[in-house]
Motif scaffolding. Structure first.
Motif, mmCIF file in Angstrom:
data_model
loop_
_atom_site.group_PDB
_atom_site.id
_atom_site.type_symbol
_atom_site.label_atom_id
_atom_site.label_comp_id
_atom_site.label_asym_id
_atom_site.label_seq_id
_atom_site.Cartn_x
_atom_site.Cartn_y
_atom_site.Cartn_z
ATOM 1 N N GLN A 229 42.479 90.460 -60.132
ATOM 2 C CA GLN A 229 42.721 89.026 -60.039
ATOM 3 C C GLN A 229 44.199 88.711 -60.261
ATOM 4 N N TRP A 230 44.656 87.568 -59.669
ATOM 5 C CA TRP A 230 46.075 87.221 -59.768
ATOM 6 C C TRP A 230 46.305 85.759 -60.141
ATOM 7 N N THR A 231 45.249 85.028 -60.516
ATOM 8 C CA THR A 231 45.456 83.716 -61.130
ATOM 9 C C THR A 231 45.371 83.904 -62.644
ATOM 10 N N TYR A 232 46.033 83.036 -63.400
ATOM 11 C CA TYR A 232 46.292 83.308 -64.820
ATOM 12 C C TYR A 232 45.019 83.596 -65.612
ATOM 13 N N GLU A 233 44.073 82.656 -65.622
ATOM 14 C CA GLU A 233 42.854 82.844 -66.407
ATOM 15 C C GLU A 233 42.092 84.094 -65.973
ATOM 16 N N ALA A 234 41.883 84.238 -64.660
ATOM 17 C CA ALA A 234 41.123 85.384 -64.142
ATOM 18 C C ALA A 234 41.845 86.698 -64.420
ATOM 19 N N MET A 235 43.171 86.671 -64.360
ATOM 20 C CA MET A 235 43.957 87.884 -64.581
ATOM 21 C C MET A 235 43.907 88.326 -66.047
ATOM 22 N N VAL A 236 43.994 87.337 -66.961
ATOM 23 C CA VAL A 236 43.873 87.671 -68.385
ATOM 24 C C VAL A 236 42.516 88.311 -68.656
ATOM 25 N N HIS A 237 41.458 87.747 -68.079
ATOM 26 C CA HIS A 237 40.119 88.292 -68.301
ATOM 27 C C HIS A 237 39.983 89.684 -67.688
ATOM 28 N N ARG A 258 47.598 89.961 -82.289
ATOM 29 C CA ARG A 258 46.574 90.754 -81.603
ATOM 30 C C ARG A 258 45.407 89.878 -81.152
ATOM 31 N N ASN A 259 45.080 88.866 -81.921
ATOM 32 C CA ASN A 259 43.968 87.974 -81.609
ATOM 33 C C ASN A 259 44.503 86.587 -81.290
ATOM 34 N N LEU A 260 44.427 86.198 -80.030
ATOM 35 C CA LEU A 260 44.989 84.931 -79.570
ATOM 36 C C LEU A 260 43.882 84.025 -79.044
ATOM 37 N N VAL A 261 44.130 82.725 -79.118
ATOM 38 C CA VAL A 261 43.204 81.734 -78.572
ATOM 39 C C VAL A 261 43.814 81.128 -77.315
ATOM 40 N N LEU A 262 43.083 81.214 -76.206
ATOM 41 C CA LEU A 262 43.489 80.563 -74.959
ATOM 42 C C LEU A 262 42.454 79.497 -74.640
ATOM 43 N N ASN A 272 47.459 73.550 -67.641
ATOM 44 C CA ASN A 272 48.191 73.238 -66.409
ATOM 45 C C ASN A 272 48.456 74.458 -65.536
ATOM 46 N N ASN A 273 48.256 75.660 -66.095
ATOM 47 C CA ASN A 273 48.644 76.873 -65.370
ATOM 48 C C ASN A 273 47.519 77.878 -65.165
ATOM 49 N N MET A 274 46.340 77.620 -65.708
ATOM 50 C CA MET A 274 45.286 78.638 -65.704
ATOM 51 C C MET A 274 44.802 79.019 -64.306
ATOM 52 N N TYR A 275 44.991 78.129 -63.321
ATOM 53 C CA TYR A 275 44.532 78.436 -61.960
ATOM 54 C C TYR A 275 45.694 78.776 -61.022
ATOM 55 N N LEU A 276 46.913 78.881 -61.573
ATOM 56 C CA LEU A 276 48.065 79.255 -60.750
ATOM 57 C C LEU A 276 48.192 80.768 -60.673
ATOM 58 N N ASN A 277 48.921 81.256 -59.651
ATOM 59 C CA ASN A 277 49.046 82.706 -59.503
ATOM 60 C C ASN A 277 50.136 83.264 -60.407
ATOM 61 N N PHE A 278 50.181 84.573 -60.510
ATOM 62 C CA PHE A 278 51.026 85.279 -61.472
ATOM 63 C C PHE A 278 52.511 84.955 -61.290
ATOM 64 N N LEU A 507 28.855 85.506 -63.256
ATOM 65 C CA LEU A 507 29.892 84.887 -62.446
ATOM 66 C C LEU A 507 31.233 85.531 -62.742
ATOM 67 N N THR A 508 32.294 85.036 -62.112
ATOM 68 C CA THR A 508 33.657 85.494 -62.380
ATOM 69 C C THR A 508 34.567 84.274 -62.504
ATOM 70 N N TYR A 509 35.748 84.485 -63.061
ATOM 71 C CA TYR A 509 36.712 83.386 -63.150
ATOM 72 C C TYR A 509 37.321 83.047 -61.792
ATOM 73 N N GLU A 510 37.260 83.961 -60.830
ATOM 74 C CA GLU A 510 37.678 83.612 -59.474
ATOM 75 C C GLU A 510 36.757 82.532 -58.910
ATOM 76 N N GLU A 511 35.466 82.673 -59.173
ATOM 77 C CA GLU A 511 34.501 81.673 -58.710
ATOM 78 C C GLU A 511 34.627 80.374 -59.501
ATOM 79 N N SER A 512 34.979 80.486 -60.772
ATOM 80 C CA SER A 512 35.235 79.289 -61.571
ATOM 81 C C SER A 512 36.407 78.499 -60.994
ATOM 82 N N ALA A 513 37.450 79.201 -60.545
ATOM 83 C CA ALA A 513 38.603 78.534 -59.934
ATOM 84 C C ALA A 513 38.208 77.820 -58.648
#
Length: 564
Positions: A229-237, A258-262, A272-278, A507-513
């Motif tokens: 994946q290459w959009t922010y949320e999907a790529m992090v996952h 080490r433990n972050l909250v997104l 504002n950026n979770m669905y934008l590309n890398f 499901l996947t975050y690509e489908e969520s986008a």
């Protein structure tokens, strides 16, 4: 039709009914996940919740007799037994009990009998029985869905039914139900939901019939969970994994990093950026860094009392920006390292070539080269061969066995390579009722040809999930009546104001986008339906392959290279 807002309203109402004063929140494992996605810990503390406990840790919880207890539990037999034990020996002054779904009257009577000291003040059903990952996305948090032979396990089937019923009641909807005809589980779910809605007619009184529930199986699109994946949320996952808004970075120097909250609720940059590309993320982080540096320089110039006063007033915002910058620079830096270390840009380009419009011999040569590349990880090598297996399943020159031999030469275990056969049994041509690659029908081939002429803005994101087609057809009232029959007597071709799509198998975050983008279009076109996606899990490639691994050896495999 916002499941996040609906859940937040329920939780706020629970706390409000308990009245003022210090309170403890008593949860189970699943309601803990539900609440953590709806509110941050600091937000709950602002609601006078000062202690968070699990009901299954009763033996180690100390009594605090001056606290009120807000209980938010799923109405399972295990929880009911634990709650009875709690009420017989109460640790808190008062109990306000809220169940996340329908509870039988007999069970309420059983609790009343256990409440010998009369500490219970409220008992209610509040229908928040799923994890609200986003306004348009709900999950159960269970990654393993199937059992032999690719049927839903009984516990996940029951849990899915409960989550859907809760979603209907929380949103005040009485949906028309359509299901994938080739899926036994989808048909069973449709029939079971129809029975429950009829049985609980009083609860559904006043619910609107402006919603379509469409139940489909992940096996109709096994491609999407296998792609980088290459959009922010999907790529992090995909690269690190997101679990209830939390990300674990293994190589970070300390626990805080080490433990972050997104969370889009509490992080404007992420929202504002979770669905934008890398590539866009890199530019936007640079802008964020510049803003931070400008404010930091302003704060260094404290030459008067007035400057100090302004600094104190602006310090919370400055600290927030500082934390945001640190977090996202760390996340993007780690993703950049993984992309470089694993040669993911080249691998992803080949993946898109395979699934989009690649010629067989070209794809075969590219996969062979990448299997042998020193930067290609075992998982990436396996996923490339899986994509080849699906794309060229019936090709006259199918060379799947040669690729499997190459994987074995690399040291990939026989059990891992056996998942390729499992994948074909699970999502091969015999299991699919759709034209996934657009090469079986004249219409599909024409669309691919036109898309090829137009080109794509980004070679890494040209893949379009099957969910996108389903949403489009359902929104226009053009779903095939044959492939997606209705469980009742409504006209299947009717157009609805809302569409809930439940995907059996994850499901996947690509489908969520895709769903988010569709919902955003409603601002310009209010006639479009709202989309809500629900499933048992949100997969990345690793969890999807783990699900196949769990099934490997339990199914009867088809011969490699032949139709599955």
């Amino acid at each position: 039709m916002d499941v996040l807002v609906a859940t937040q309203q329920y939780i706020s109402e629970m706390v409000r009914l308990a009245g003022p004063g210090m309170k403890v929140l008593l949860m189970d494992k699943e309601t803990t996940s539900i609440i953590s996605c709806a509110f941050s810990q600091s937000e709950m503390m602002q609601k006078e919740i000062y202690l968070f406990e699990r009901i299954d840790t009763g033996s180690i919880r100390e009594p605090i007799k001056f606290l009120k207890c807000v209980c938010f539990l799923r109405p399972t037999q295990e929880n009911l037994l634990l709650l009875q034990e709690e009420l017989r020996n109460p640790r808190y002054a008062q109990y306000y009990i809220y169940f996340s779904n329908i509870i039988p009257k007999a069970d309420v009577k059983m609790l009343a009998e256990a409440d010998e000291q009369e500490t219970v003040r409220e008992v209610h059903e509040y229908y928040a029985d799923f994890i609200p990952i986003a306004s348009h996305l709900g999950s159960l948090g269970h990654s393993l869905c199937y059992e032999n032979p690719f049927n839903m396990s009984t516990p996940i089937f029951r849990r899915s039914i409960q989550a859907l019923v809760a979603s209907f009641l929380s949103l005040r909807k009485r949906p028309v139900i359509r299901f994938q005809k080739t899926s036994r589980d989808a048909q069973r779910m449709a029939n079971e939901l129809k029975t429950i809605i009829a049985r609980e007619d009083a609860l559904f009184e006043g619910c609107k019939s402006d919603t379509l529930l469409l139940i489909v199986d992940r096996s109709q699109d096994p491609i999407t969970p296998l792609l980088n994946q290459w959009t922010y949320e999907a790529m992090v996952h995909e690269l690190m994994g997101i679990n209830n808004n939390r990300v674990f970075i293994e190589n970070a120097p300390n626990d805080a990093q080490r433990n972050l909250v997104l969370s889009a609720q509490h992080d404007d940059f992420y929202a504002n950026n979770m669905y934008l590309n890398f590539g866009e993320i890199g530019q936007n982080i640079k802008t964020l860094m510049s803003e931070y540096q400008r404010k930091a320089q302003m704060h260094q110039q404290l030459e008067s009392i007035n400057d100090m006063k302004k600094f104190v007033e602006q310090y919370p915002q400055f600290k927030k920006i500082s934390g945001t910058v640190t977090k996202h620079v760390q996340v993007v830096g780690e993703m950049s390292r993984i992309v470089a270390d694993q040669n993911l840009m080249r691998i992803s380009e080949v993946e898109q070539t395979i699934v989009h419009n690649g010629e067989h011999n070209e794809c075969l040569d590219l996969i062979k080269q990448l299997i042998q590349h020193p930067k290609t990880s075992e998982m990436n090598a396996l996923r490339l061969v899986m994509l080849y297996a699906l794309r060229f399943e019936n090709h006259s020159s199918n060379s799947l066995q040669i690729l499997i031999s190459q994987l074995r030469q690399r040291g990939i275990s026989a059990r891992n390579t056996a998942t390729i056969r499992t994948l074909l049994d699970y999502g091969g041509m015999k299991r699919r009722q759709n034209d996934l690659f657009g090469n079986q029908s004249a219409m599909g081939m024409t669309k691919r040809f036109i898309k090829g002429l137009k080109g794509v803005e980004n070679v890494f994101t040209q893949h379009e999930p099957y969910v996108s087609q389903l949403i489009d057809h359902a929104a226009k009232g053009k779903l095939s009546d044959t492939n997606f029959p209705s469980s009742d007597y409504a006209q299947p071709s009717t157009r609805y104001e809302n569409i809930i799509l439940f995907m059996i198998g994850g499901l996947t975050y690509e489908e969520s986008a895709v769903a988010n983008a569709y919902n955003q279009k409603r601002a310009q076109n209010p006639g479009l339906p709202r989309i809500l996606l629900m499933s048992n899990y949100v997969h990345n490639t690793r969890s999807f392959i783990d699900q196949l691994l769990n099934l490997t050896g339990t199914s009867t495999p088809s011969p490699v290279g032949q139709s599955a």
